[in-house]
Design a protein around this motif. Structure first.
Motif: not given
Length: 519
Positions: A263, A265, A278, A280, A294, A315-316, A385, A392, A395, A403, A407
């Motif tokens: 994942l 951002c 995005g 995300l 997306d 990456t997140v 999430l 991050d 974000i 958010l 996901i």
């Protein structure tokens, strides 16, 4: 005035057909088709041997370590037994033979692999008496003389006498990328010139006896995954009289830390260059470029290595932080479409964390791109999430970004896999001859490496695109179970038999048959 043949045929008049006359052989008197020698084939072969004077024995210099053959004066050609490359090499060694005869066919005659003999059966043509062309079989035997090549000699004398080293590194917490690269390297033979392969922390080291071999290997890595590299050299020795410098070259290759199913951002600048994608997004495919999707709009974009290293990002959440959800309800929003070679369908799904059962009644309504795969009562893996503390910087740059609670990334088959625990697969993979750390730290990492490798095998089963560039081999030890589960479309993903490659193995019965055919 001449009359056309079609008119003659139409009028009922037919022309007599031409017959080929025969003559008697001047030796045995058998009727035969005329030829310049006026002899039948049997008499011609009994009196004329077109293979007379042709070489029946030759020698080959073979390196037993790297299985290559010397092409004088200094070139070594790698070839396996009874391969097209070896057949071509042997015919090149018989150039003097082509001055007198014409080779129309060539094939190997089976010999015991340890006999140091290679036999070729040739069909040759040559002009006999008075211009008659005769064809005959001719057997040539090559004797192998073992002699180490220069690179193998250097390794035998001192394994540390390498000229160039390639250090592959990826700064992530797993080795899934290196498992995939290992299969690509084996399939394309990219590391056949490597003197030694050693596993290192967060990477692998390859040692070569020539700088050009290392450069070729680095180019292969750059064409397979997004990577950047820098090179350095160290002076080993210098001869002032002949002005010869000896260096050791080191190539430091860093692989992009973005992996499949991560994942991400996107930074605002990168998102703008990709058409406000995005922010995300999910990484769905990694080759020489990164495919970003997306999951809320099914928009996608490709990011090559130059674009990534120009504005790198992290990456997140990674695949090691996936959480299992149970699907309560699915409502399709769009029909199934193909994006980047994979099929997706937008849908709204109600899911709940498996770990919440019996503790709370948290239910999340999320939008997902897996509407064609999910069904009520099924399971899915995704990023939580709602219960994850995300720190991050990218974000934080998006003010007012809402958010989602979860996901979803892929469908989960954990429940079905638990029923198959302890059962072997019908396929297997080959591995590089790699030196593994045997210290106490290396033994502690063995369990982690085993679990990551098992996850890599599961990814191969679930993703047909992933095994497109991987060679899968049949597992002879596999015995199919009688309790195979067949529950419609919810079957456990598996590899089909037509995708497997059978390993070359010669049994005793096949050896005896080959010997009888040779005789």
């Amino acid at each position: 005035m001449t009359t056309p043949m079609s008119d003659l045929a139409a009028s009922g008049m037919f022309l007599p057909s031409q017959t080929v006359g025969t003559v008697l052989c001047c030796i045995c008197g058998v009727p035969m088709t005329p030829n310049p020698a006026n002899m039948c084939v049997r008499c011609l072969r009994s009196r004329v041997d077109i293979t007379e004077g042709l070489p029946r024995h030759a020698a080959l210099v073979h390196c037993p370590e790297c299985r290559s053959y010397l092409h004088p004066p200094r070139t070594w050609i790698r070839a396996e037994l009874e391969s097209k490359e070896l057949l071509t090499f042997c015919l090149r060694r018989l150039k003097s033979l082509t001055r007198y005869v014409r080779i129309v066919h060539a094939e190997f005659v089976w010999t015991e692999p340890h006999s140091k003999r290679i036999k070729l059966r040739l069909r040759v043509q040559r002009e006999a008496l008075n211009g008659a062309i005769l064809e005959q079989s001719h057997l040539v035997e090559f004797t192998q003389h073992d002699n180490l090549c220069d690179s193998c000699t250097r390794v035998q004398a001192n394994p540390d006498q390498w000229i160039a080293a390639v250090q592959l590194r990826q700064h992530v917490s797993h080795r899934r990328t290196f498992f995939y690269l290992e299969q690509l390297i084996l399939r394309h033979g990219a590391a056949t010139r490597a003197l030694r392969i050693k596993e290192a922390d967060r990477g692998v080291d390859f040692f070569f006896g020539n700088r050009s071999h290392a450069v070729k290997f680095v180019d292969f890595i750059a064409s397979s995954v997004p990577a950047q590299y820098r090179t350095d050299k160290q002076l080993v020795s210098h001869d002032p009289k002949s002005n010869i410098y000896n260096y050791k070259h080191t190539f430091s290759v860093e692989i992009c830390p973005i992996c499949r199913e991560d994942l991400i951002c996107l930074p605002p600048k990168v998102a703008n260059t990709l058409g406000n994608l995005g922010p995300l997004v999910l990484c769905t495919k990694v080759s020489n470029s990164i495919m970003l999707l997306d999951p809320f709009t099914l928009r996608s974009a490709y990011l090559d290595a130059k674009q990534y290293w120009g504005a790198p990002f992290k990456t997140v959440l990674s695949s090691r932080q996936l959480v299992e959800y149970v699907v309560l309800d699915v409502e399709l929003e769009s029909s199934e479409i193909t994006v980047g070679g994979s099929k997706y369908a937008l849908a709204y799904a109600q899911v709940a964390r498996v770990s919440d059962f019996g503790k709370n009644d948290n239910i999340f309504s999320v939008r997902t791109h897996l509407g064609h795969l999910l069904s009520p009562g099924g399971y899915a893996l995704g990023y939580d999430l709602y219960g994850t503390n995300i720190n991050d910087f990218e974000i934080d740059k998006y003010k007012g970004l809402d958010l989602p609670h979860a996901i979803l990334v892929k469908k989960s088959y954990e429940e079905k896999r638990q029923k198959r625990n302890g059962k072997t697969r019908s396929w297997k993979l080959k591995n590089l001859n790699m030196e593994v750390d045997t210290t106490a730290k290396g033994r502690l990492d063995e369990e982690k490496r085993t679990s990551e490798y098992e996850q890599f095998l599961r990814d191969i089963e679930e993703n047909p695109d992933l095994r497109f560039n991987i060679s899968l081999y049949r597992n002879n030890e596999y015995q199919p179970s009688e309790m195979a589960s067949t529950v419609g479309g919810d079957d456990l993903p598996s590899v089909q038999l037509d995708e497997l490659i059978a390993e070359l193995s010669i049994s005793d019965e096949e050896k005896n048959d080959a010997e009888n055919m040779a005789e």
